[in-house]
Design a protein around this motif. Structure first.
Motif, PDB file in Angstrom:
ATOM      1  N   ARG A 140      26.457  46.194  12.479  1.00 18.44           N
ATOM      2  CA  ARG A 140      25.040  46.778  11.527  1.00 18.44           C
ATOM      3  C   ARG A 140      24.083  46.582  12.725  1.00 18.44           C
ATOM      4  NH1 ARG A 140      28.596  48.055   8.703  1.00 18.44           N
ATOM      5  NH2 ARG A 140      28.677  47.648   6.437  1.00 18.44           N
ATOM      6  N   CYS A 141      23.191  47.643  12.255  1.00 22.48           N
ATOM      7  CA  CYS A 141      21.784  47.440  12.954  1.00 22.48           C
ATOM      8  C   CYS A 141      20.901  46.906  12.097  1.00 22.48           C
ATOM      9  CB  CYS A 141      21.270  48.877  13.262  1.00 22.48           C
ATOM     10  SG  CYS A 141      22.342  49.460  14.640  1.00 22.48           S
ATOM     11  N   PHE A 142      19.816  46.236  12.482  1.00 24.38           N
ATOM     12  CA  PHE A 142      18.971  45.598  11.311  1.00 24.38           C
ATOM     13  C   PHE A 142      17.677  45.734  11.894  1.00 24.38           C
ATOM     14  CE2 PHE A 142      19.538  42.016  14.328  1.00 24.38           C
ATOM     15  CZ  PHE A 142      18.297  41.536  13.997  1.00 24.38           C
ATOM     16  N   ILE A 143      16.598  45.659  11.099  1.00 21.48           N
ATOM     17  CA  ILE A 143      15.338  45.603  11.478  1.00 21.48           C
ATOM     18  C   ILE A 143      14.512  44.360  10.212  1.00 21.48           C
ATOM     19  CG2 ILE A 143      14.716  47.386   9.857  1.00 21.48           C
ATOM     20  CD1 ILE A 143      12.269  48.017  11.532  1.00 21.48           C
ATOM     21  N   ALA A 144      13.815  43.477  10.822  1.00 19.20           N
ATOM     22  CA  ALA A 144      13.008  42.521  10.105  1.00 19.20           C
ATOM     23  C   ALA A 144      11.630  42.406  11.136  1.00 19.20           C
ATOM     24  CB  ALA A 144      13.830  41.390  10.322  1.00 19.20           C
ATOM     25  N   THR A 145      10.960  41.361  10.317  1.00 17.17           N
ATOM     26  CA  THR A 145       9.703  40.805  10.833  1.00 17.17           C
ATOM     27  C   THR A 145       9.726  39.588  11.184  1.00 17.17           C
ATOM     28  OG1 THR A 145       8.587  42.583   9.440  1.00 17.17           O
ATOM     29  CG2 THR A 145       7.138  40.946  10.468  1.00 17.17           C
ATOM     30  N   MET A 146       9.329  39.224  12.201  1.00 13.34           N
ATOM     31  CA  MET A 146       9.266  37.841  13.035  1.00 13.34           C
ATOM     32  C   MET A 146       8.042  37.141  13.368  1.00 13.34           C
ATOM     33  SD  MET A 146      11.620  36.410  16.344  1.00 13.34           S
ATOM     34  CE  MET A 146      13.413  36.741  15.340  1.00 13.34           C
ATOM     35  N   THR A 147       7.969  36.126  13.053  1.00 13.34           N
ATOM     36  CA  THR A 147       6.569  35.304  13.503  1.00 13.34           C
ATOM     37  C   THR A 147       6.956  34.170  14.513  1.00 13.34           C
ATOM     38  OG1 THR A 147       5.517  35.668  11.440  1.00 13.34           O
ATOM     39  CG2 THR A 147       4.659  33.777  13.049  1.00 13.34           C
ATOM     40  N   THR A 148       6.270  34.550  15.957  1.00 16.36           N
ATOM     41  CA  THR A 148       6.520  33.613  16.897  1.00 16.36           C
ATOM     42  C   THR A 148       5.332  32.983  17.388  1.00 16.36           C
ATOM     43  OG1 THR A 148       8.580  34.693  17.708  1.00 16.36           O
ATOM     44  CG2 THR A 148       7.710  33.186  19.144  1.00 16.36           C
ATOM     45  N   GLY A 149       5.136  31.769  17.078  1.00 19.92           N
ATOM     46  CA  GLY A 149       3.730  31.386  17.376  1.00 19.92           C
ATOM     47  C   GLY A 149       2.618  32.041  16.528  1.00 19.92           C
ATOM     48  N   SER A 150       1.795  32.706  17.056  1.00 17.02           N
ATOM     49  CA  SER A 150       0.743  33.470  16.303  1.00 17.02           C
ATOM     50  C   SER A 150       0.738  34.783  16.159  1.00 17.02           C
ATOM     51  CB  SER A 150      -0.620  33.151  16.744  1.00 17.02           C
ATOM     52  OG  SER A 150      -0.806  33.426  18.171  1.00 17.02           O
ATOM     53  N   THR A 152       2.973  38.375  15.057  1.00 16.18           N
ATOM     54  CA  THR A 152       3.970  38.524  14.207  1.00 16.18           C
ATOM     55  C   THR A 152       4.372  40.186  14.510  1.00 16.18           C
ATOM     56  OG1 THR A 152       2.858  37.378  12.261  1.00 16.18           O
ATOM     57  CG2 THR A 152       4.283  39.382  11.856  1.00 16.18           C
ATOM     58  N   ALA A 153       5.684  40.405  14.728  1.00 20.93           N
ATOM     59  CA  ALA A 153       6.278  41.783  15.124  1.00 20.93           C
ATOM     60  C   ALA A 153       7.555  42.036  14.521  1.00 20.93           C
ATOM     61  CB  ALA A 153       6.052  41.417  16.799  1.00 20.93           C
ATOM     62  N   PRO A 154       7.704  43.174  14.566  1.00 16.04           N
ATOM     63  CA  PRO A 154       8.992  43.835  14.083  1.00 16.04           C
ATOM     64  C   PRO A 154      10.129  43.314  15.201  1.00 16.04           C
ATOM     65  CG  PRO A 154       7.683  45.449  15.066  1.00 16.04           C
ATOM     66  CD  PRO A 154       7.017  44.492  14.987  1.00 16.04           C
ATOM     67  N   VAL A 155      11.239  42.921  14.618  1.00 10.88           N
ATOM     68  CA  VAL A 155      12.352  42.525  15.350  1.00 10.88           C
ATOM     69  C   VAL A 155      13.740  43.488  15.010  1.00 10.88           C
ATOM     70  CG1 VAL A 155      12.823  40.549  13.890  1.00 10.88           C
ATOM     71  CG2 VAL A 155      14.134  40.699  16.151  1.00 10.88           C
ATOM     72  N   LEU A 156      14.238  43.828  15.822  1.00 13.72           N
ATOM     73  CA  LEU A 156      15.584  44.901  15.875  1.00 13.72           C
ATOM     74  C   LEU A 156      16.574  44.630  16.504  1.00 13.72           C
ATOM     75  CD1 LEU A 156      12.497  46.782  15.364  1.00 13.72           C
ATOM     76  CD2 LEU A 156      13.976  48.661  15.439  1.00 13.72           C
ATOM     77  N   GLY A 157      17.840  44.877  16.167  1.00 10.30           N
ATOM     78  CA  GLY A 157      19.063  44.427  17.001  1.00 10.30           C
ATOM     79  C   GLY A 157      20.451  44.884  16.133  1.00 10.30           C
ATOM     80  N   CYS A 158      21.279  44.022  16.699  1.00  7.35           N
ATOM     81  CA  CYS A 158      22.757  44.206  16.070  1.00  7.35           C
ATOM     82  C   CYS A 158      23.139  43.047  15.361  1.00  7.35           C
ATOM     83  CB  CYS A 158      23.821  44.493  17.236  1.00  7.35           C
ATOM     84  SG  CYS A 158      23.522  45.806  18.601  1.00  7.35           S
ATOM     85  N   CYS A 194      20.147  53.716  13.877  1.00 10.21           N
ATOM     86  CA  CYS A 194      19.570  53.907  12.486  1.00 10.21           C
ATOM     87  C   CYS A 194      18.473  52.821  11.835  1.00 10.21           C
ATOM     88  CB  CYS A 194      20.706  53.618  11.507  1.00 10.21           C
ATOM     89  SG  CYS A 194      21.427  52.301  11.330  1.00 10.21           S
ATOM     90  N   ASN A 195      18.254  51.933  12.859  1.00 14.31           N
ATOM     91  CA  ASN A 195      17.112  50.984  12.541  1.00 14.31           C
ATOM     92  C   ASN A 195      15.870  51.200  13.176  1.00 14.31           C
ATOM     93  OD1 ASN A 195      18.121  50.425  15.278  1.00 14.31           O
ATOM     94  ND2 ASN A 195      17.783  48.026  15.042  1.00 14.31           N
ATOM     95  N   SER A 196      15.411  52.593  13.069  1.00 13.00           N
ATOM     96  CA  SER A 196      14.125  52.818  13.843  1.00 13.00           C
ATOM     97  C   SER A 196      12.952  52.162  12.777  1.00 13.00           C
ATOM     98  CB  SER A 196      14.000  54.412  13.773  1.00 13.00           C
ATOM     99  OG  SER A 196      12.791  54.773  14.132  1.00 13.00           O
ATOM    100  N   VAL A 197      12.031  52.013  13.297  1.00 10.88           N
ATOM    101  CA  VAL A 197      10.896  51.282  12.410  1.00 10.88           C
ATOM    102  C   VAL A 197      10.416  52.563  11.514  1.00 10.88           C
ATOM    103  CG1 VAL A 197       8.527  50.358  12.555  1.00 10.88           C
ATOM    104  CG2 VAL A 197      10.245  49.907  14.378  1.00 10.88           C
ATOM    105  N   LEU A 198      10.402  53.788  11.993  1.00 10.61           N
ATOM    106  CA  LEU A 198      10.006  54.964  10.989  1.00 10.61           C
ATOM    107  C   LEU A 198      11.121  55.257   9.892  1.00 10.61           C
ATOM    108  CD1 LEU A 198       7.752  56.806  13.518  1.00 10.61           C
ATOM    109  CD2 LEU A 198       7.086  55.041  11.939  1.00 10.61           C
ATOM    110  N   THR A 199      12.383  55.272  10.467  1.00 14.45           N
ATOM    111  CA  THR A 199      13.439  55.968   9.889  1.00 14.45           C
ATOM    112  C   THR A 199      14.346  54.919   9.201  1.00 14.45           C
ATOM    113  OG1 THR A 199      14.731  56.233  11.733  1.00 14.45           O
ATOM    114  CG2 THR A 199      13.384  57.891  11.231  1.00 14.45           C
TER     115      THR A 199
END
Length: 292
Positions: A140-150, A152-158, A194-199
């Protein structure tokens, strides 16, 4: 009264006696463990994790109570995830009896790459346009939002499908506390890139909703515009002053004319009378002279 007071204590003891007890790590390396009574969890888990970051591998051990999202059934399972510069594979075993997770599993070995590719984010540029090659059970490909310290950014991967299922139930990716905190439920898909931020497509099972439409008769409102009628009455008032003045002037003129006529008439009449009187006097004089 004593019976009423003792009922909560009996219930607490009964509930405690029925709760599951699992071994839990007391330090980050899990060099020692201690029994823990689970609150609502119904499974115990023991897992060995091989995490690789920036080319350096670090084995970890995890033991604790587990929810049904992480352990949907008893038995052995392999979970795996790959991000830009980070990979993790874990071997886990779930059980449902007291202290059944005391065993420490062997550290898993790296798995070969497969045919799936997923988009990932570059930590230095924050651009999510590069790709990562998935390995082993990562399907599977996945997309999520991760916070590291201060940050916050999207995180994508397998990810493996069982890790996606666990993350959907937990609301986070398990065993990734050292990478950052996942603050949104990961969205997973099964085709390359398939895990594009826009699609990215999220499939949500929506309950069937029955919509009742009530047909309301169409009401037509007719508004009659009555023109405002203004009646203007114009009274033609004769110019009295002018008329009167004219009349006065006319009367005066007439009076003047009559006076002039009377004067003209009177003057000849008076003269004639005078002549007649003179003639009469002469005749009378002749008569008197004749008789005397």
């Amino acid at each position: 009264m004593k019976l009423i007071l003792s009922l909560p204590l009996i219930w607490t003891l009964f509930s405690t006696a029925g709760a599951l007890v699992c071994q839990t790590c007391t330090d980050t390396r899990c060099s020692t463990t201690a029994p823990q009574t689970c609150s609502t969890e119904t499974m115990c888990i023991t897992a060995s994790i091989l995490a690789t970051a920036a080319g350096a591998a670090a084995p970890q051990t995890y033991k604790a109570c587990a929810s049904s999202s992480l352990c949907p059934a008893t038995g052995f399972q392999t979970l795996s995830v790959s991000l830009a510069g980070f990979r993790a594979i874990l071997s886990a075993q779930c059980c449902n009896s007291d202290n059944c997770n005391s065993e420490t599993l062997p550290t898993p070995i790296p798995q070969p790459t497969n045919t799936l590719q997923c988009l990932t984010c570059d930590a230095t540029t924050s651009q999510c346009t590069s790709s990562v090659q998935c390995t082993g059970v990562q399907d599977r490909c996945f997309i999520a939002t991760m916070t590291t310290g201060s940050t916050t950014a999207p995180v994508l991967g397998c990810a493996s499908s069982n890790l996606c299922a666990a993350a959907s139930g937990l609301g986070a990716l398990p065993f990734m506390q050292n990478v950052g905190t996942i603050i949104s439920r990961p969205v997973c898909c099964g085709t390359s890139l398939c895990n594009s931020v826009l699609t990215t497509t999220t499939t949500t099972m929506t309950p069937k909703t029955t919509t009742t439409t009530t047909m309301t008769p169409k009401t037509t409102t007719t508004t009659t515009m009555t023109p405002k009628t203004t009646t203007t009455t114009t009274t033609m008032t004769p110019k009295t002053t002018t008329t009167t003045t004219t009349a006065r002037k006319t009367t005066a003129a007439a009076a003047t004319t009559m006076s002039a006529t009377q004067s003209a008439t009177t003057k000849p009449t008076s003269a004639a009378c005078s002549v007649r009187l003179v003639i009469i006097h002469l005749l009378l004089g002749l008569l008197v002279f004749t008789f005397f």
